[in-house]
Design an enzyme around this catalytic site. Structure first.
Site, short mmCIF file in Angstrom:
data_model
loop_
_atom_site.label_atom_id
_atom_site.label_comp_id
_atom_site.label_asym_id
_atom_site.label_seq_id
_atom_site.Cartn_x
_atom_site.Cartn_y
_atom_site.Cartn_z
CG ASP A 64 -1.90 1.19 1.60
OD1 ASP A 64 -2.20 1.72 0.50
OD2 ASP A 64 -2.07 1.65 2.55
CB THR A 97 -1.57 5.61 -2.01
OG1 THR A 97 -1.70 4.02 -1.89
CG2 THR A 97 -2.77 5.93 -0.92
CB THR A 98 1.39 3.03 -5.66
OG1 THR A 98 1.16 2.35 -4.53
CG2 THR A 98 2.73 2.78 -6.34
CG ASP A 394 -6.45 0.75 0.51
OD1 ASP A 394 -6.38 1.47 1.70
OD2 ASP A 394 -5.50 0.43 -0.06
#
Length: 560
Positions: A64, A97-98, A394
């Site tokens: 994550d 997020t990445t 998530d």
């Protein structure tokens, strides 16, 4: 001659490190690229995991982006901005997020040659902002609404969004199993925005498939005294009393002074203490409640008293669990047992205590308001369960966002390629240098499908060529990377969907961050040694001053 003799003007402390100009912008871009390289390989269904070992000896295994960025102890001031955008993406949308870190770093990487060639950063910033707004507008145009569908259709659509999110996580192998669980949990809390109404409890042991969803509340058995085993462990349609008081025998300890003229009076004082606790317990029993939960301790006397009257009790229930029981059963937490009326009691269809692994759980199901759910997670290693919890968080966020905004876009790099094509076409209509900058922005968006291919071990150049060709033809807007075959496929038809808000937020945050980093052309660092010495001296002064004040105060007290 007089001008040559002028002394040098010193503004900053000696030893202060100042870096400025073009070299500083390039240095900041390099730092951000280095940070992005850390999380680059975690993107997508074939992304690798990172094992992070902190200074306290804790081990975290995660892919994550936000978790990794948080655990990396980044000291470079410009690179910290990437940590902030990953966090904001996590709290706002939950997933992507990445993506947001990669996009920001790629925008900067594309800007680097121009900065080195002497282009003013504000020309780049202006073009990037324009391109960012156009990209967001294009996402909104391409988004497909899932509004107005029946509940069953909506459930299946939301499950596909959740499965897309989970496919890149450690529990991706069981994504269908967990996706339907997440959708049921989110639909159970209805329109309530509080995420803590979905509880996630972790029980080591068993397999992932042993995880289950409770349409109600489940929490671990609390600490209990003797007499607990004599209490019934299952009730049908019980009344539930929720308290925030101690049910323990308390001896008077608030520095009370009682003067007795007769030793026999001492017994009456002891009896009064017993009468107080018995009065409280009687009122709990008379309320008609069969289950008594308290945030504070329920002592051994109370436990035995309730056991004799076939009442279940649990003390030291955590605040979060107690609030969830209140939300689910319709009860209200009481701070007194006086005047307990039926309206403040909760109820549920079934209460039972069940063994899960080597833990015992108290489970309330069939709750009337039904605005809460609990997922009990099983798995081998503790780190594995921790990562499963982050993955489910998530997925829960994504499903909530999809429910609220109800528009989805194709995943697998399809939307990125389509925006890239759109911006390239627009760039041809611009006169001047901006054409190059918008083109660079468009090229940077291709990092997502390229990285998906690299992480899966495919030939990125070959796949990207096919994608460019398909999107240029005008009928392949939904085509993205096919992770299973290494070719390209219609992401929409393959149900690789993500809420439009994820993409919009990611492009917005990445553009803002890259513009912010490009606009910084000077960094001033104060010398560490001097500041450390200054702090030590200030601390010593404070210590002396505090001591002096304390001494005077004490003398003053004695004099009085």
């Amino acid at each position: 001659m007089a001008s040559m003799m002028q002394p040098q003007i010193i503004l900053l402390k000696e030893g202060t490190d100042t870096s400025q100009g073009r070299a500083q912008v390039v240095s900041n871009i390099n730092a951000c690229t280095a940070v992005a390289d850390t999380v680059r390989t975690t993107l997508g269904p074939r992304g690798m995991d990172k094992l992070i070992h902190d200074d306290k000896g804790g081990v975290t295994i995660s892919n994550d982006g936000a978790t990794i960025m948080r655990l990396l102890d980044i000291v470079h001031p410009a690179a910290k901005i990437l940590v902030d955008i990953a966090r904001s993406q996590d709290s706002e949308v939950g997933d992507g997020t990445t993506t947001v870190v990669l996009l920001a770093a790629e925008f900067l990487k594309e800007a680097k040659p121009y900065v080195e060639d002497g282009v003013h950063p504000h020309s780049l910033i202006r073009s990037y902002r324009t391109a960012g707004n156009m990209a967001i507008q294009r996402v909104k145009e391409l988004a497909v609404s899932i509004e107005g569908k029946s509940l069953e259709e909506k459930k299946s659509l939301l499950a596909k969004c959740a499965a897309t999110t989970l496919s890149s996580k450690l529990i991706g192998g069981e994504k269908e199993f967990f996706a339907s669980m997440v959708v049921d949990a989110v639909l159970a809390i209805g329109n309530d925005d509080r995420l803590n109404l979905i509880g996630i409890k972790k029980v080591p042991g068993g397999t992932m498939r042993d995880s289950f969803l409770v349409n109600g509340v489940a929490f671990k058995k609390t600490f209990s005294y003797a007499g607990f085993e004599q209490q019934p462990k299952k009730f049908l349609n019980p009344k539930i009393l929720l308290l925030n008081i101690e049910l323990e025998l308390k001896s008077e300890k608030e520095n009370a002074e009682i003067r007795l003229s007769d030793p026999l009076q001492y017994q009456s004082i002891v009896d009064a203490e017993w009468n107080i606790i018995y009065d409280k317990l009687d009122k709990c029993v008379k309320s008609g409640a069969k289950i008594v939960l308290s945030r504070l301790a329920i002592g051994d006397l109370a436990t035995q008293y309730f056991a004799d009257r076939d009442i279940f009790c649990a003390g030291r229930v955590t605040e979060e669990d107690l609030q969830r029981v209140a939300a689910a059963t319709g009860g209200m937490v009481q701070t007194s047992v006086n005047n307990v009326i039926d309206e403040v009691l909760g109820s549920c269809e079934v209460f039972e205590e069940k063994q899960v692994g080597n833990e015992r759980f108290n489970i309330f199901s069939g709750c009337p308001s039904g605005q809460t759910a609990t997922i009990v997670l099983r798995g081998g290693a503790d780190q594995f369960i921790e990562e499963a919890e982050r993955s489910l968080h998530d997925a829960i966020m994504i499903v909530r966002r999809a429910l609220k905004n109800s528009t989805v876009v194709p995943g697998g790099g399809a939307i990125d390629m389509e925006i890239s094509k759109y911006l390239r076409q627009h760039a041809r209509t611009i006169a001047g240098k901006s054409q190059f900058f918008v083109n660079s922005f468009a090229k940077a968006l291709e990092v997502i499908p390229r990285q998906l291919c690299d992480n899966a071990g495919f030939d990125a150049t070959d796949v990207l060529n096919k994608l460019r060709q398909k999107h240029a033809s005008g009928e392949g807007a939904n085509y993205g990377v096919d992770i299973n075959t290494g070719g390209i496929a219609d992401s929409f038809a393959n149900f690789v969907w993500e809420p439009a808000v994820v993409k919009i937020n990611a492009i917005n945050a990445a553009t803002e961050a890259s513009c912010l980093i490009l606009s910084v052309d000077e960094t001033v660092k104060n010398p560490k040694s001097e500041s450390a010495q200054g702090e030590a001296a200030a601390g010593a002064m404070a210590g002396r001053g505090g001591g002096a004040m304390r001494g005077r105060g004490e003398r003053g007290m004695r004099r009085r």
